[in-house]
Design a protein around this motif. Structure first.
Motif, PDB file in Angstrom:
ATOM      1  N   LEU A 159      14.058 -23.765  28.345  1.00 54.00           N
ATOM      2  CA  LEU A 159      13.930 -22.967  27.130  1.00 54.00           C
ATOM      3  C   LEU A 159      14.637 -21.623  27.241  1.00 54.00           C
ATOM      4  N   THR A 160      14.475 -20.933  28.363  1.00 56.53           N
ATOM      5  CA  THR A 160      15.104 -19.618  28.489  1.00 56.53           C
ATOM      6  C   THR A 160      16.626 -19.722  28.545  1.00 56.53           C
ATOM      7  N   GLU A 186      10.634 -18.320  33.189  1.00 57.36           N
ATOM      8  CA  GLU A 186      10.836 -19.772  33.121  1.00 57.36           C
ATOM      9  C   GLU A 186      10.181 -20.468  34.315  1.00 57.36           C
ATOM     10  N   LEU A 190       6.829 -21.561  32.349  1.00 58.70           N
ATOM     11  CA  LEU A 190       7.305 -22.559  31.385  1.00 58.70           C
ATOM     12  C   LEU A 190       7.598 -23.891  32.078  1.00 58.70           C
ATOM     13  N   LYS A 193       8.062 -28.828  30.949  1.00 58.78           N
ATOM     14  CA  LYS A 193       7.396 -29.147  29.691  1.00 58.78           C
ATOM     15  C   LYS A 193       8.025 -28.415  28.509  1.00 58.78           C
ATOM     16  N   TYR A 194       8.792 -27.382  28.803  1.00 56.67           N
ATOM     17  CA  TYR A 194       9.427 -26.597  27.743  1.00 56.67           C
ATOM     18  C   TYR A 194      10.934 -26.839  27.683  1.00 56.67           C
ATOM     19  N   TYR A 195      11.428 -27.879  28.334  1.00 53.00           N
ATOM     20  CA  TYR A 195      12.849 -28.188  28.243  1.00 53.00           C
ATOM     21  C   TYR A 195      13.174 -28.612  26.803  1.00 53.00           C
ATOM     22  N   ILE A 196      14.358 -28.230  26.364  1.00 50.06           N
ATOM     23  CA  ILE A 196      14.754 -28.442  24.968  1.00 50.06           C
ATOM     24  C   ILE A 196      15.810 -29.529  24.867  1.00 50.06           C
ATOM     25  N   LEU A 213      11.919 -20.380  18.955  1.00 55.52           N
ATOM     26  CA  LEU A 213      11.750 -20.715  20.369  1.00 55.52           C
ATOM     27  C   LEU A 213      10.776 -19.764  21.052  1.00 55.52           C
ATOM     28  N   GLU A 216       7.319 -20.712  20.139  1.00 55.93           N
ATOM     29  CA  GLU A 216       6.876 -21.921  20.822  1.00 55.93           C
ATOM     30  C   GLU A 216       6.492 -21.636  22.277  1.00 55.93           C
ATOM     31  N   ALA A 217       7.145 -20.659  22.875  1.00 57.33           N
ATOM     32  CA  ALA A 217       6.855 -20.310  24.269  1.00 57.33           C
ATOM     33  C   ALA A 217       5.714 -19.318  24.388  1.00 57.33           C
ATOM     34  N   VAL A 234       6.454 -13.925  28.701  1.00 59.36           N
ATOM     35  CA  VAL A 234       5.504 -14.881  28.163  1.00 59.36           C
ATOM     36  C   VAL A 234       4.128 -14.224  28.136  1.00 59.36           C
TER      37      VAL A 234
END
Length: 275
Positions: A159-160, A186, A190, A193-196, A213, A216-217, A234
């Protein structure tokens, strides 16, 4: 009387340029080393007729994300009808180069179908062997003059990293992003589970995509004008070794800059948070 009008006349493209503000206290003897430098971008400059002063409006550099769309709008159109299994997409003269923006392979959208492109030959896009009907879309025939819109695709990207990519595309280079801090958040909070994985098929402002994004995080971003970098955190528990900053009247607050308001109507006496 003519300095500011001449300055504005000679610098018509000032908007978006960096501006540095130095803040400090008047001391005797004078010492520039006690001043802090803050980084902004120029939004506007105004000088009233006959005035010996000028008003400069500065904004955080991250405001550039309000003006850039991702993916970049493209205006290529098909120059011939194609079938649902076509291996090439013919475009108008001079329209092919704009699809090089994100490198190859790339993805494009025609109507409701997303198609994977392996390469470009002049103004013709070469379709991947299994390139039709990407991202759960349906293969279809398309007509002459149908618009071919470039897409931006991420596949299993942290995500980052996606956030940093979007900021880069918006015009903010890594020089002004706390990339190390992004990586720490990250790795610690994160992870996979937070991979896009997504296909951005419709141009949208970078700020809207970034805000989604960050939300969502369960995080936040802000411009640190003194460090001159974009920061990201976060919302999470404090660490054992965290140092709580101490704010004092003498060290942190400018005289007459703090006011007190009693906002009883906005008081929250009970709240619940569900994970």
């Amino acid at each position: 009387g003519t300095f500011w009008p001449r300055l504005l006349a000679r610098n018509t493209n000032y908007r978006g340029r960096f501006a540095r503000v130095r803040r400090g206290y008047v001391v005797d003897p004078w010492d520039w080393a006690t001043f802090q430098t803050e980084l902004y971008v120029i939004d506007s400059m105004r000088s009233a007729n006959g005035s010996d002063s000028i008003t400069v409006v500065l904004k955080d550099p991250i405001k550039i994300a309000d003006t850039v769309k991702i993916p970049a709008p493209t205006d290529g159109k098909l120059t011939a009808d194609i079938t649902s299994s076509a291996t090439t997409l013919p475009l108008g003269t001079g329209k092919g180069a704009q699809y090089d923006l994100y490198g190859y392979p790339c993805w494009v959208r025609i109507a409701d179908e997303v198609i994977k492109i392996d390469s470009r030959t002049g103004d013709t896009l070469n379709v991947n062997a299994s390139g039709h009907a990407q991202f759960n879309t349906i293969a279809a025939a398309h007509k002459t003059n149908d618009v071919v819109q470039l897409c931006k695709v991420y596949s299993a990207v942290p995500l980052t990293d996606v956030l940093i990519s979007l900021w880069n595309l918006a015009g903010l280079t890594n020089t002004y992003i706390d990339t190390a801090g992004f990586t720490v958040e990250e790795n610690n909070w994160l992870g996979a589970k937070y991979y896009i994985t997504t296909c951005l098929a419709e141009p949208e402002t970078a700020s809207a995509l970034i805000s989604e994004l960050v939300r969502e995080a369960a995080g936040m971003q802000w411009w640190d004008q003194i460090a001159q970098k974009l920061k990201f955190k976060v919302n999470r528990p404090g660490t054992v070794d965290a140092v709580i900053p101490l704010l004092t009247d003498e060290a942190n607050f400018i005289l007459d800059s703090v006011s007190l308001d009693v906002l009883d109507a906005e008081r929250i006496t009970y709240s619940a948070l569900y994970y």
